[in-house]
Structures are given as C-alpha cells and as structure tokens.
Design a protein around this motif. Structure first.
Motif, PDB file in Angstrom:
ATOM      1  N   UNK A   1       1.816  -3.553  14.672  1.00  0.00           N
ATOM      2  CA  UNK A   1       3.260  -3.367  13.737  1.00  0.00           C
ATOM      3  C   UNK A   1       3.209  -4.630  12.767  1.00  0.00           C
ATOM      4  N   UNK A   2       2.719  -5.688  12.980  1.00  0.00           N
ATOM      5  CA  UNK A   2       2.333  -6.613  12.165  1.00  0.00           C
ATOM      6  C   UNK A   2       1.702  -5.787  10.893  1.00  0.00           C
ATOM      7  N   UNK A   3       0.749  -5.064  10.619  1.00  0.00           N
ATOM      8  CA  UNK A   3       0.318  -4.489   9.859  1.00  0.00           C
ATOM      9  C   UNK A   3       0.823  -3.616   9.185  1.00  0.00           C
ATOM     10  N   UNK A   4       2.331  -2.266   9.787  1.00  0.00           N
ATOM     11  CA  UNK A   4       3.198  -1.639   9.050  1.00  0.00           C
ATOM     12  C   UNK A   4       3.886  -2.418   8.892  1.00  0.00           C
ATOM     13  N   UNK A   5       5.028  -3.439   8.872  1.00  0.00           N
ATOM     14  CA  UNK A   5       5.557  -4.539   8.603  1.00  0.00           C
ATOM     15  C   UNK A   5       5.025  -4.980   7.181  1.00  0.00           C
ATOM     16  N   UNK A   6       4.225  -5.605   7.029  1.00  0.00           N
ATOM     17  CA  UNK A   6       2.986  -5.752   6.100  1.00  0.00           C
ATOM     18  C   UNK A   6       3.144  -5.108   4.769  1.00  0.00           C
TER      19      UNK A   6
END
Length: 358
Positions: free
Chosen positions: A155-160
């Motif tokens: 999720x962190x990578x997606x949102x970034x």
C-alpha cells in the motif's frame, strides 16, 4: 477426711508464630517494581533526560515560544503515533501511514480546487478515502493471513506512486495549487490549523487535540470492552477468537483508526500551508512506529499504552527542535533518533526483566 484438690489448668504463653511459608505466588511486589511494570515508565524517564539535556545545552529551549514550537512538532508526530500504537498493541503494523497523510491532503486539495467546490467537500471526501485505505489494509490482512508488514508495504508503494502521478496529471506540477481563496477554507483552518495565545505565546491547536486524543485512547484501552479486545487480539488472536472476541472487526477497525489519524494530520498540513507537496510523507511512518516502540509498545503486540507514545513523540519533537536551538548540524537528527530507538528498546527490556524479577 480427705480433701480433693482439683488440678488448675496450665496457663502458658502460646508459642510465637514462625515465619509464614510462601510459595512466591502471593508475594506482594514493591511499589517500585509495580511502577517499573508500567510500559510508559521507561520512556518517561528518557523524556525527562532528553529535556534536561537540551535545557542545559540549548538555552533558547528555556523560552516559552521555543517550548511551544517543540510541543507543536511533537503533536504532529504524536497524533499519528497514537493510532499506530493501538494498532501495534493489536499485533499489526502500518507502513503506509506516512504517505497516507499526504494522500488525504492531496485528495482534499485537488478535489476542492480543480472542481471549484467548497473546501469542506474535499475534507469529507478525503475522510472517506482515508478510512477506505485503512479498511483495505485491514481487510487484506484478515482475508489473506499475510503479515501486515507486507500488505502495508505494498500500500505504501501504491500510494507513493499515485500521489506523484495523479498530482502531476491533474495540476501539471508536483504540488497542489493554493486553496486559501476557496469557500470554507477559513472555517476549516480554524478547526484544523488555528492557534491561540497563552501568556503571550502562540500555541497551536494540534497540541490540545494531541492531549485530548491521548486521554481518549487511554480511556478506551483501560476502561472499555474494545480496549480488552485490542490487547486480546494482539496477545493471541486464536485464543481471543475462542472466547468470543470479534477479531476481524477489531483488526480492521484499528487500521481504519490509523486512516482517521492520517486524515486529521493531512487536513492540518493542508490548512497550515495551503498547498501540499506530493512527494512528502515518505519515512514518516518509521517515526510514528518508533514513537510507539519508544513508548513501550511491543513489536510482538499485546502490550503497550497510549501514554507512552505521548512521551515518545515528545522526545522526537524535543530532539528535532533542540538540535536547531542548540545550533548543531540538523543532519544529526536521524542519528539521534536511532540512538533513542535502540536505547528505548534496551530500557524497555531492562524494565520488563526488573519488573518480573522476584
């Protein structure tokens, strides 16, 4: 004539009772050991030490305005550290918390500005998006059984990526447009980013929110059934499920609480600076988790408090601003944080061993 003599009853002093045997189960621990058993005691002592250190080495810290800045910096960390701490007590992590703050702020800003809507429309939609992110994280963890570390890293990578790509696509820049002239901006600013005067010193409203949220979280943990559920699922979710604890609801709701905190901090940043940089937030999740760990929350779950992360966040704010007031190179900030984290882990280990020692 013989006289009968009746024997007098023997009167003697009963033997003194000997020392009571104890099997160790009923031994009362001293007040000091009971205090050491509290998860927030170690970080409180650490916070006092850090405060005294900068009080001596950085004279500007003694001024009221400097302390207001330190508390403000601590509050922006502490508001997010609280739900992160509750989630950790529940046995999970959220590595997307930092960028989720920026996602919330970007959503409110671009929706209000690009569609020329009232700022409150963006605020409400951002709330729904933040809660949705939290629900997604919690649902994925529960449904797949995968570690929350992996789920929230994704999720962190997606949102970034989404934060950067969508902002450039919509605004043509890496930052959002200034929304200070939008309808509803002034009212929202009063709620999320206002300040008030105390003794001639300007105090940010986030400090008040931070302390109120900490008191509320403490009450929830110690006085409510939901608080018992949090400790239960963090200790052993299978045992908790066996005694009727709604494990799925508890875990998903904890992730949604992190989303709620991300929304609140995101709104504060938006209405403080009027614009948002889409690449920010990376690395903040580690600071939130570190504040919770320094505050006594175990990485394995099932133990911790809401008061400990308050002192943990204060230590972070104290170091971050204290370095500036002392005139030192701010590049040392992360090094200080690393030392604080390792020190807190060792102190917590020593405290727990001392508290359980007979």
């Amino acid at each position: 004539m013989s006289m009968t003599r009746h024997a007098e009853p023997a009167v003697g002093t009963p033997p003194a009772p000997g020392p009571k045997e104890s099997d160790g189960r009923t031994t009362q621990r001293s007040l000091a050991l009971r205090l050491l058993a509290r998860p927030e005691v170690g970080v409180f002592l650490g916070a006092v030490a850090v405060y005294v250190f900068f009080l001596i080495s950085a004279p500007p810290v003694r001024e009221g305005s400097a302390m207001a800045n330190i508390l403000y910096q601590s509050s922006t960390i502490g508001i997010m550290a609280l739900p992160v701490a509750l989630l950790m007590i529940g046995g999970e992590f959220d590595l997307s918390a930092g960028v989720a703050v920026i996602t919330s702020a970007l959503t409110a800003s671009m929706l209000s500005y690009q569609l020329t809507m009232n700022a409150w429309v963006g605020v409400v939609v951002a709330l729904l998006v933040s809660l949705g992110i939290g629900f997604f994280n919690g649902w994925m963890v529960v449904r797949t059984g995968l570690p929350s570390f992996l789920i929230t890293l994704g999720t962190f990578l997606i949102l970034q990526g989404v934060n950067l790509a969508v902002t450039k696509l919509v605004t043509g820049n890496v930052a959002t447009d200034d929304i200070s002239n939008m309808d509803g901006f002034d009212q929202a600013k009063k709620i999320f980013a206002s300040s008030f005067e105390v003794g001639g010193v300007q105090v940010k409203i986030t400090i008040v929110y931070w302390l109120v949220f900490a008191a509320l979280a403490t009450w929830v943990l110690l006085r409510t059934r939901y608080g018992n559920w949090i400790f239960a699922v963090g200790g052993n979710k299978e045992s908790a499920r066996a005694v009727g604890v709604p494990v799925t609801f508890t875990k998903i709701s904890l992730f949604m609480l992190v989303g709620l905190g991300a929304w609140f901090v995101g709104m504060h940043q938006l209405f403080t600076f009027n614009t948002v940089q889409s690449g920010e937030g990376v690395g903040q999740e580690l600071i939130y988790i570190s504040a919770a760990v320094i505050g006594g929350c175990l990485l394995t779950g099932g133990a911790g408090s809401a008061i400990g992360p308050v002192f943990g966040a204060f230590m972070f704010g104290m170091v971050q601003q204290g370095i500036v007031y002392a005139g030192w190179n701010p590049d040392w900030f992360k090094a200080f944080l690393g030392v604080m984290l390792l020190g807190a882990v060792l102190i917590n280990l020593w405290v727990s061993r001392t508290a359980t020692r007979r």
